[in-house]
Design a protein around this motif. Structure first.
Motif, short mmCIF file in Angstrom:
data_model
loop_
_atom_site.label_atom_id
_atom_site.label_comp_id
_atom_site.label_asym_id
_atom_site.label_seq_id
_atom_site.Cartn_x
_atom_site.Cartn_y
_atom_site.Cartn_z
N ARG A 261 -2.87 14.39 6.84
CA ARG A 261 -1.77 15.36 6.76
C ARG A 261 -0.77 15.20 7.90
O ARG A 261 0.39 15.62 7.77
N MET A 262 -1.18 14.60 9.02
CA MET A 262 -0.29 14.45 10.16
C MET A 262 0.48 13.14 10.14
O MET A 262 1.43 12.97 10.92
N LEU A 263 0.09 12.20 9.30
CA LEU A 263 0.76 10.90 9.27
C LEU A 263 2.16 11.04 8.69
O LEU A 263 2.37 11.83 7.75
N PRO A 264 3.14 10.27 9.18
CA PRO A 264 4.50 10.35 8.63
C PRO A 264 4.54 9.88 7.18
O PRO A 264 3.73 9.05 6.75
N LYS A 265 5.48 10.41 6.42
CA LYS A 265 5.71 9.92 5.07
C LYS A 265 6.23 8.49 5.13
O LYS A 265 7.00 8.13 6.02
N TRP A 266 5.82 7.68 4.16
CA TRP A 266 6.21 6.27 4.10
C TRP A 266 5.88 5.54 5.41
O TRP A 266 6.67 4.75 5.91
N ASN A 267 4.68 5.81 5.95
CA ASN A 267 4.28 5.07 7.14
C ASN A 267 3.80 3.66 6.81
O ASN A 267 3.56 2.85 7.71
N LEU A 268 3.63 3.35 5.51
CA LEU A 268 3.28 1.99 5.08
C LEU A 268 4.51 1.35 4.44
O LEU A 268 5.22 1.98 3.65
N ASN A 269 4.75 0.08 4.76
CA ASN A 269 5.95 -0.58 4.28
C ASN A 269 5.70 -1.33 2.98
O ASN A 269 4.56 -1.40 2.48
N SER A 270 6.75 -1.91 2.44
CA SER A 270 6.66 -2.59 1.15
C SER A 270 5.82 -3.86 1.22
O SER A 270 5.20 -4.26 0.22
N PHE A 271 5.78 -4.52 2.37
CA PHE A 271 4.92 -5.68 2.51
C PHE A 271 3.45 -5.27 2.35
O PHE A 271 2.67 -5.95 1.68
N ALA A 272 3.06 -4.16 3.00
CA ALA A 272 1.68 -3.69 2.87
C ALA A 272 1.35 -3.38 1.41
O ALA A 272 0.27 -3.72 0.92
N GLU A 273 2.27 -2.73 0.71
CA GLU A 273 2.03 -2.42 -0.69
C GLU A 273 1.88 -3.69 -1.52
O GLU A 273 0.97 -3.80 -2.36
N ALA A 274 2.74 -4.69 -1.28
CA ALA A 274 2.67 -5.93 -2.05
C ALA A 274 1.33 -6.63 -1.85
O ALA A 274 0.71 -7.11 -2.81
N VAL A 275 0.85 -6.68 -0.61
CA VAL A 275 -0.41 -7.37 -0.33
C VAL A 275 -1.59 -6.61 -0.94
O VAL A 275 -2.49 -7.21 -1.54
N VAL A 276 -1.61 -5.28 -0.79
CA VAL A 276 -2.74 -4.50 -1.32
C VAL A 276 -2.85 -4.69 -2.83
O VAL A 276 -3.96 -4.83 -3.38
N PHE A 277 -1.72 -4.71 -3.54
CA PHE A 277 -1.77 -4.87 -4.98
C PHE A 277 -2.01 -6.31 -5.41
O PHE A 277 -2.25 -6.57 -6.59
N MET A 278 -2.00 -7.26 -4.49
CA MET A 278 -2.34 -8.65 -4.79
C MET A 278 -3.82 -8.95 -4.59
O MET A 278 -4.34 -9.93 -5.11
N LEU A 279 -4.52 -8.11 -3.82
CA LEU A 279 -5.87 -8.44 -3.39
C LEU A 279 -6.85 -8.57 -4.56
O LEU A 279 -7.77 -9.40 -4.50
N LYS A 280 -6.69 -7.78 -5.59
CA LYS A 280 -7.67 -7.81 -6.68
C LYS A 280 -7.71 -9.17 -7.37
O LYS A 280 -8.72 -9.52 -7.98
N ASP A 281 -6.62 -9.96 -7.27
CA ASP A 281 -6.59 -11.28 -7.89
C ASP A 281 -7.01 -12.38 -6.93
O ASP A 281 -7.04 -13.56 -7.32
N HIS A 282 -7.33 -12.03 -5.69
CA HIS A 282 -7.63 -13.06 -4.68
C HIS A 282 -8.88 -12.71 -3.88
O HIS A 282 -8.98 -13.05 -2.69
N ARG A 283 -9.83 -12.04 -4.50
CA ARG A 283 -11.05 -11.66 -3.78
C ARG A 283 -11.86 -12.88 -3.38
O ARG A 283 -12.39 -12.95 -2.27
N GLU A 284 -11.98 -13.86 -4.26
CA GLU A 284 -12.79 -15.03 -3.98
C GLU A 284 -12.19 -15.86 -2.84
O GLU A 284 -12.92 -16.38 -1.99
N GLU A 285 -10.86 -15.98 -2.81
CA GLU A 285 -10.24 -16.71 -1.72
C GLU A 285 -10.52 -16.03 -0.38
O GLU A 285 -10.76 -16.70 0.63
N TYR A 286 -10.50 -14.69 -0.38
CA TYR A 286 -10.79 -13.97 0.87
C TYR A 286 -12.24 -14.19 1.30
O TYR A 286 -12.51 -14.46 2.49
N ALA A 287 -13.18 -14.08 0.36
CA ALA A 287 -14.59 -14.30 0.71
C ALA A 287 -14.80 -15.72 1.22
O ALA A 287 -15.56 -15.94 2.19
N GLN A 288 -14.14 -16.69 0.62
CA GLN A 288 -14.28 -18.07 1.08
C GLN A 288 -13.70 -18.25 2.48
O GLN A 288 -14.25 -18.99 3.31
N SER A 289 -12.60 -17.56 2.78
CA SER A 289 -12.01 -17.67 4.11
C SER A 289 -12.97 -17.16 5.19
O SER A 289 -13.06 -17.74 6.28
#
Length: 539
Positions: A261-289
């Motif tokens: 409740r104390m965090l500012p509105k829109w404290n996450l940027n569009s880059f963060a949103e783009a990466v989070v929504f990409m992760l579900k298609d790249h789980r295996e690459e992350y585990a391999q890394s």
């Protein structure tokens, strides 16, 4: 990270101008003379910033490039939308999660909202956990990790320290930064239970994804069941994306909601949103890394431990903590590695509980590690112990600036020198430089191997049940009437008159009346006769 260094003096001055943290990538680029590499300059290999060198994948970077215009043009979605997507990937309840613009933003709000008058923390550790509470006037109780124990944290000793100091908040980093020390899950849970009466217990798991000592070492699931525990996680460190600045905390809904409740509105940027929504298609690459980082870490530990006089500590992070030989100043070594070899390292003289004798070296691929080893052996020992092959040798670099102090060279002893490394590594004495093995240009082809072909087996016979013959059916036969038993009256019994019995003589006395037990069970003198009553028992 690779940058070009054109003016070594300007780059090294940045380290003396900023005593809290290492200079940024962009500051080094500007000190090097701009964003483009001058001809003939060497690229810097970054062993300072603890990133994941194998993630994101090239395919992810390509997607981000194609989306760059939209990412920079439009507002991101609300933090709740991004948090819900992350929680669906991690299997967490969104009510137990608060996302921040990097873990440092969450540390700031935790200090302002939940830390009262004092905080206990083992040192050396991440600097924001000591600096942030002191900036707001809190007392910071520092528990010094013993160098003799490899900077390992003893949970029982830390609990006793918290009790003795009367601290109301306790924080541990697992793995710890900068030494990479690791506590198993059962020890962390025991620590949380032992400090259940405190206002707050924080478990900073920013580097835990790199640990391979346990399959599921996180205590996030246990934290949501406790009223005073927060688990902190970093996404930038794990994903190799420090520039995006995103992380999250996990706690019971009351604690998480208070911070959210104390965090500012829109404290996450569009880059963060783009990466989070990409992760579900790249789980295996992350585990391999993560598997590749663990492999490189072990190999890098063994290679560093082979340098005479260098102490290497066990690590479960994506970095390795080392102690330099006697008489070596880490700040001078850092400057010379940067100026002469294009290698950027993290000297830890500005970390509480550490000194300039220590360096934190980020785990990197072998090609980069060879360049680090070449620089260390050249500066420390004046030799090319780990010199690269001519094909892989770096381009010549300018002479070091006059203001860089020269380190006294360490001459290798004529006899093998014992390597003072932790017992866990079980290394023997360091060996003198060995000739570089050159792989032959081509190996003779291996003879063909017979190919195994499985033989077809005949199908087993199919069992077919045989029909059974008809069985005789049992039919109960009717029973005839049974005779009824009728009791017969008993005849009157004849009363017989009683006949007087003749008097009986008294029975003879078998043994004296004074005896309490039969003589057969009482002690008697040897040779005394046995009563006739017991003769039949004689054997």
């Amino acid at each position: 990270m690779t940058v070009a260094v054109g003016v070594s003096g300007n780059a090294t001055e940045l380290f003396r101008a900023n005593t809290a943290h290492s200079p940024s990538y962009f500051a080094l680029r500007r000190a090097a003379g701009g964003m483009s590499s001058p001809e003939g300059a060497s690229d810097i290999v970054d062993f300072c910033i603890p990133c994941n060198p194998y993630f994101p994948s090239p395919a992810m970077y390509e997607k981000l490039r194609h989306s760059m215009q939209d990412i920079l043009t439009y507002y991101p979605s609300s933090t709740d939308v991004i948090t819900n997507e992350l929680c669906s990937l991690l299997g967490l309840n969104p009510q137990t999660v608060a996302m921040g613009n990097g873990s440092t933003e969450l540390i700031t709000w935790i200090d302002h909202l939940l830390v009262r008058d004092s905080l206990a923390i083992p040192i050396p550790t991440f600097g924001r956990w000591t600096d942030q509470p002191m900036e707001t006037g809190k007392r910071v109780d520092m528990f010094l990790l013993p160098e003799a124990a490899g900077f390992a944290l003893d949970p029982a000793a830390f609990v006793s320290f918290v009790r003795a100091r009367g601290s109301r908040t306790a924080v541990i980093c697992n793995p710890n930064n900068p030494d990479g020390g690791f506590l198993p899950k059962h020890a962390v849970v025991g620590l949380m239970d032992a400090l259940a009466d405190l206002d707050l217990v924080v478990i900073d798991e920013s580097f835990l994804d790199f640990a391979d000592a346990e399959a599921w070492p996180s205590v996030a699931a246990e934290a949501v069941l406790r009223p005073n525990v927060i688990v902190l996680r970093s996404l930038g460190k794990n994903f190799g994306l420090h520039g995006i600045r995103f992380g999250y905390m996990v706690a019971n809904p009351a604690l998480a909601g208070k911070v959210r409740r104390m965090l500012p509105k829109w404290n996450l940027n569009s880059f963060a949103e783009a990466v989070v929504f990409m992760l579900k298609d790249h789980r295996e690459e992350y585990a391999q890394s993560l598997r590749m980082v663990a492999r490189d870490r072990q190999e890098m530990i063994w290679q560093l431990a082979a340098l005479p006089g260098l102490t290497v500590y066990p690590s479960q992070g994506n970095f390795v903590f080392v102690k330099l030989p006697d008489g070596v100043d880490g700040a001078v070594l850092r400057d010379r590695l940067l100026a002469e070899h294009g290698v950027l390292v993290r000297e830890c003289g500005n970390k509480l509980g550490s000194s300039s004798r220590f360096m934190r070296l980020v785990v990197r691929p072998q090609a980069d590690v060879q360049r680090l080893l070449t620089g260390l052996s050249t500066v420390l020992y004046g030799s090319t112990w780990y010199a690269a092959t001519p094909e892989a040798a770096p381009a010549p670099v300018p002479e070091p600036a006059p203001q860089i102090q020269q380190l006294p060279q360490i001459q290798p002893a004529p006899q093998p020198v014992a390597v003072p490394v932790p017992q866990q590594l079980q290394l023997q004495q360091a060996q003198p430089p060995q000739p570089v093995y050159e792989q032959p240009a081509a190996l003779p082809p291996a003879p063909p191997q017979p190919v195994y072909e499985p033989q077809r087996m005949a199908p087993p016979p199919v069992y077919e049940p045989q029909p059974m013959g008809s069985q005789p059916v049992y039919e109960p036969q009717p029973m005839g009437p049974q005779p009824v038993y009728e009791p017969q009256p008993m005849a009157a019994q004849r009363q017989m008159p009683l006949q007087p019995q003749p008097p009986q003589p008294p029975a003879p006395e078998l043994y004296p009346a004074a005896a309490e037990v039969p003589p057969a069970f009482a002690s008697s003198k040897p040779g005394s006769p046995r009563p006739a009553l017991y003769w039949q028992d004689a054997s």
